[in-house]
Scaffold this motif. Structure first.
Motif, PDB file in Angstrom:
ATOM      1  N   GLY A  99       1.030  -1.220  -0.116  1.00 42.72           N
ATOM      2  CA  GLY A  99      -0.065  -0.044   0.090  1.00 42.72           C
ATOM      3  C   GLY A  99       0.890   1.275   0.058  1.00 42.72           C
ATOM      4  N   SER A 100       0.366   2.363  -0.556  1.00 44.55           N
ATOM      5  CA  SER A 100       1.303   3.496  -0.502  1.00 44.55           C
ATOM      6  C   SER A 100       1.495   3.939   1.036  1.00 44.55           C
ATOM      7  CB  SER A 100       0.860   4.586  -1.333  1.00 44.55           C
ATOM      8  OG  SER A 100      -0.522   5.084  -0.913  1.00 44.55           O
ATOM      9  N   GLU A 101       0.573   3.605   1.883  1.00 48.00           N
ATOM     10  CA  GLU A 101       0.860   4.178   3.384  1.00 48.00           C
ATOM     11  C   GLU A 101       2.243   3.355   3.765  1.00 48.00           C
ATOM     12  OE1 GLU A 101      -2.585   3.207   5.824  1.00 48.00           O
ATOM     13  OE2 GLU A 101      -3.969   4.478   4.582  1.00 48.00           O
ATOM     14  N   ILE A 104       4.563   5.842   2.441  1.00 50.97           N
ATOM     15  CA  ILE A 104       4.560   7.204   3.251  1.00 50.97           C
ATOM     16  C   ILE A 104       5.748   7.035   4.394  1.00 50.97           C
ATOM     17  CG2 ILE A 104       3.448   8.734   4.711  1.00 50.97           C
ATOM     18  CD1 ILE A 104       0.890   7.983   2.947  1.00 50.97           C
ATOM     19  N   PHE A 125      -4.357  14.143   5.374  1.00 57.75           N
ATOM     20  CA  PHE A 125      -4.401  12.802   5.351  1.00 57.75           C
ATOM     21  C   PHE A 125      -3.535  12.244   6.335  1.00 57.75           C
ATOM     22  CE2 PHE A 125      -2.767   8.485   3.892  1.00 57.75           C
ATOM     23  CZ  PHE A 125      -4.037   7.706   3.746  1.00 57.75           C
ATOM     24  N   SER A 169      -1.727  15.774  -0.396  1.00 62.09           N
ATOM     25  CA  SER A 169      -2.354  14.851  -1.375  1.00 62.09           C
ATOM     26  C   SER A 169      -3.437  15.918  -2.358  1.00 62.09           C
ATOM     27  CB  SER A 169      -3.302  13.887  -0.946  1.00 62.09           C
ATOM     28  OG  SER A 169      -4.272  14.195  -0.001  1.00 62.09           O
ATOM     29  N   ASN A 173      -7.444  13.918  -0.028  1.00 59.53           N
ATOM     30  CA  ASN A 173      -8.159  13.262   1.156  1.00 59.53           C
ATOM     31  C   ASN A 173      -7.834  13.945   2.166  1.00 59.53           C
ATOM     32  OD1 ASN A 173      -9.459  11.346   2.367  1.00 59.53           O
ATOM     33  ND2 ASN A 173      -7.903   9.783   2.339  1.00 59.53           N
ATOM     34  N   ASP A 200       1.203  13.128  -3.067  1.00 55.47           N
ATOM     35  CA  ASP A 200       0.343  11.995  -2.897  1.00 55.47           C
ATOM     36  C   ASP A 200      -0.894  11.976  -3.922  1.00 55.47           C
ATOM     37  OD1 ASP A 200      -1.362   9.992  -2.193  1.00 55.47           O
ATOM     38  OD2 ASP A 200      -0.700  10.261  -0.057  1.00 55.47           O
ATOM     39  N   ALA A 202      -3.113   9.656  -4.794  1.00 55.19           N
ATOM     40  CA  ALA A 202      -3.728   8.487  -4.614  1.00 55.19           C
ATOM     41  C   ALA A 202      -5.179   8.462  -5.470  1.00 55.19           C
ATOM     42  CB  ALA A 202      -4.430   8.181  -3.184  1.00 55.19           C
ATOM     43  N   TYR A 203      -5.567   9.631  -5.748  1.00 57.35           N
ATOM     44  CA  TYR A 203      -7.070   9.821  -6.339  1.00 57.35           C
ATOM     45  C   TYR A 203      -6.784  10.432  -7.839  1.00 57.35           C
ATOM     46  CZ  TYR A 203      -8.727   8.945  -1.837  1.00 57.35           C
ATOM     47  OH  TYR A 203      -8.849   8.292  -0.453  1.00 57.35           O
ATOM     48  N   THR A 231      -1.458   4.429  -5.946  1.00 54.06           N
ATOM     49  CA  THR A 231      -1.958   3.358  -5.200  1.00 54.06           C
ATOM     50  C   THR A 231      -3.037   2.420  -5.935  1.00 54.06           C
ATOM     51  OG1 THR A 231      -3.207   2.618  -3.193  1.00 54.06           O
ATOM     52  CG2 THR A 231      -3.985   4.585  -4.217  1.00 54.06           C
ATOM     53  N   SER A 233      -5.487   0.777  -4.393  1.00 54.93           N
ATOM     54  CA  SER A 233      -6.239   0.671  -3.643  1.00 54.93           C
ATOM     55  C   SER A 233      -7.879   1.391  -3.943  1.00 54.93           C
ATOM     56  CB  SER A 233      -6.087   1.241  -2.156  1.00 54.93           C
ATOM     57  OG  SER A 233      -4.932   0.413  -1.509  1.00 54.93           O
ATOM     58  N   LYS A 234      -7.749   2.412  -4.596  1.00 56.72           N
ATOM     59  CA  LYS A 234      -8.849   3.299  -4.805  1.00 56.72           C
ATOM     60  C   LYS A 234      -9.465   3.048  -6.252  1.00 56.72           C
ATOM     61  CE  LYS A 234      -7.891   4.802  -0.832  1.00 56.72           C
ATOM     62  NZ  LYS A 234      -6.886   5.866  -0.505  1.00 56.72           N
ATOM     63  N   ARG A 242      -3.252  -4.810  -0.842  1.00 59.58           N
ATOM     64  CA  ARG A 242      -2.103  -3.738  -0.363  1.00 59.58           C
ATOM     65  C   ARG A 242      -1.275  -3.568  -1.344  1.00 59.58           C
ATOM     66  NH1 ARG A 242      -4.049  -1.024   1.472  1.00 59.58           N
ATOM     67  NH2 ARG A 242      -2.277  -0.144   2.819  1.00 59.58           N
ATOM     68  N   VAL A 243      -1.477  -2.877  -2.274  1.00 61.47           N
ATOM     69  CA  VAL A 243      -0.227  -2.420  -3.185  1.00 61.47           C
ATOM     70  C   VAL A 243      -0.272  -0.928  -3.480  1.00 61.47           C
ATOM     71  CG1 VAL A 243       1.242  -3.064  -5.351  1.00 61.47           C
ATOM     72  CG2 VAL A 243      -0.568  -4.438  -4.604  1.00 61.47           C
TER      73      VAL A 243
HETATM   74  C1  LIG Z   1      -6.064   5.722   0.437  1.00 63.31           C
HETATM   75  C2  LIG Z   1      -4.857   6.760   0.345  1.00 63.31           C
HETATM   76  C3  LIG Z   1      -3.371   6.216   0.441  1.00 63.31           C
HETATM   77  C4  LIG Z   1      -2.902   5.004   0.590  1.00 63.31           C
HETATM   78  O1  LIG Z   1      -3.712   3.892   0.621  1.00 63.31           O
HETATM   79  P1  LIG Z   1      -3.012   2.381   0.464  1.00 63.31           P
HETATM   80  O2  LIG Z   1      -4.102   1.455   0.625  1.00 63.31           O
HETATM   81  O3  LIG Z   1      -1.871   2.513   1.421  1.00 63.31           O
HETATM   82  O4  LIG Z   1      -2.167   2.450  -0.873  1.00 63.31           O
HETATM   83  C5  LIG Z   1      -2.692   7.366   0.446  1.00 63.31           C
HETATM   84  N1  LIG Z   1      -2.815   8.507   0.570  1.00 63.31           N
HETATM   85  C6  LIG Z   1      -3.997   8.889   0.377  1.00 63.31           C
HETATM   86  C7  LIG Z   1      -4.397  10.399   0.483  1.00 63.31           C
HETATM   87  C8  LIG Z   1      -5.170   8.062   0.390  1.00 63.31           C
HETATM   88  O5  LIG Z   1      -6.432   8.371   0.391  1.00 63.31           O
END
Ligand SMILES: *Cc1c(COP(=O)(O)O)cnc(C)c1O
Length: 377
Positions: A99-101, A104, A125, A169, A173, A200, A202-203, A231, A233-234, A242-243
């Motif tokens: 995951g990108s978390e 981070i 975030f 981001s 978010n 970031d 993510a979106y 990511t 994830s979205k 989780r990637v």
């Molecule tokens: C959802 C989200 C992520 C990362 O999510 P992962 O599931 O860990 O890839 C990262 N940054 C922002 C701003 C997000 O909303």
């Protein structure tokens, strides 16, 4: 056995960690009924894709299951090559993570010394702030303008003091807006090589056409230290596997992340699922189109009920409640609907709702209406 108090071993833990809040995670679906006694009608608290993943990704997970006795490729090279080809970067500049978390945290662990400064925006975030605090850094947050423009003047002033990291981001978010081309250019012009710019995205897949510009091209041409985070994830619908990935200014930064991330963080099933998902652009486009049209329907329905929602280039809406967002979210849970109440000051009267299927969004509105009719009687 003696029952030790929760405070007993506090000195063992680093004070920065003791001071952090718990992660404000959404509630897993299988935990819902046990806690609230009703079926979950709509899980709209974690910005997941209501269409789920590409069927190609699911097939790859099934086929890959027989190989899970072996460690995965620690370099995740096939996936990094595919991402690099898609975005015109050498694979050596692409780092994948759990995951990108995970990434981070890897970025902060790679660059932050105790006492370093990090600049971000508010509402933020969570990990952009807490991941930095966990490394002993201080974090300055600047609030969006009243029109939800990015706080560019504040950020430019803060950049002049050469923080170690600027991170935010866009699309944002939890707020939803995307930075304009002109604002992005002003920030790039103010940065210098002492500050790592972590963008970031993510979106990014949800950006509407008129808000799109070549941010990655500008980063590549800048000669500055930068990392862009994305990511699966979205929009790709793979939150559970989780990637995420980081695009890096150069190989040195990428190598640093490879050292600080979790080495086998991208497991064998995640690697094949992400590879197929990345190739299935039709699925992403379909998901984004469905979400964007539903988002504007939901915005209209919220407005009709007297709620104001921030502008959005995302798969969610951030809206003001008439009470603390957490209290409002708790009432909705008793109606079988999950959204996320925001806990960050001064946005505690706000909540974030993910755009679901038409049925899920209707369940959300229905839950609001039934809470209100209950409160009137
Ligand atoms: C959802 C989200 C992520 C990362 O999510 P992962 O599931 O860990 O890839 C990262 N940054 C922002 C701003 C997000 O909303």
């Amino acid at each position: 056995m003696t029952d030790h108090q929760d405070t007993d071993f506090a000195d063992i833990v680093r004070p920065e960690i003791n001071g952090l809040p718990d992660y404000n995670a959404g509630l897993a679906r299988d935990r819902f009924k046990a806690r609230y006694g009703v079926e979950c009608r709509a899980k709209l608290d974690s910005n997941e894709n209501p269409l789920g993943p590409s069927p190609r990704a699911v097939a790859a997970i099934m086929a890959g299951a027989e190989n899970v006795g072996f460690y995965p490729d620690a370099a995740t090279l096939t996936l990094r090559q595919a991402i690099g080809e898609g975005l015109a970067l050498p694979p050596q500049h692409v780092v994948t993570g759990n995951g990108s978390e995970d990434l981070i945290g890897a970025v902060f662990r790679a660059v932050l010394r105790p006492g370093d400064h990090v600049v971000t925006i508010c509402p933020s975030f969570g990990l952009h702030e807490f991941g930095a605090l966990a490394c002993g850094a201080t974090v300055a947050k600047y609030a969006f303008g009243d029109d939800w423009s990015f706080p560019v003047d504040d950020m430019i002033k803060a950049i002049a003091d050469r923080p170690r990291v600027l991170i935010f981001s866009s699309p944002s978010n939890p707020a939803g807006p995307a930075i304009s081309e002109a604002d992005f250019d002003r920030i790039m012009a103010a940065l210098d090589a002492d500050t790592l710019f972590v963008f970031d995205e993510a979106y990014v897949e949800y950006l509407s056409p008129e808000a799109r510009f070549d941010a990655l091209g500008r980063l590549k041409a800048s000669g500055l230290p930068w990392i862009s985070l994305r990511t699966f994830s979205k929009a790709y619908g793979l939150a559970g596997i989780r990637v995420g990935y980081a695009l890096c200014a150069n190989e040195l930064l990428a190598k640093a992340l490879m050292k600080t991330r979790n080495p086998f963080g991208v497991n064998a099933l995640a690697a094949v699922a992400a590879l197929e998902a990345f190739a299935d652009t039709d699925h992403v486009n379909r998901s984004v189109a469905a979400t964007v049209s539903e988002r504007e329907n939901l915005r209209a329905a919220l407005t009709a009920r007297g709620f104001h929602a921030a502008p959005a280039h995302t798969n969610f809406l951030f809206f003001k409640c008439e009470e603390p967002g957490a209290a409002f979210a708790e009432k909705l849970r008793h109606e079988g609907v999950l959204i996320k109440g925001w806990l960050e000051i001064p946005y505690r009267d706000w909540a974030r709702v993910t755009i679901g299927t038409p049925d899920q969004n209707a369940a959300f509105l229905d839950a609001i209406d039934s809470i209100r009719s209950g409160e009137k009687t």
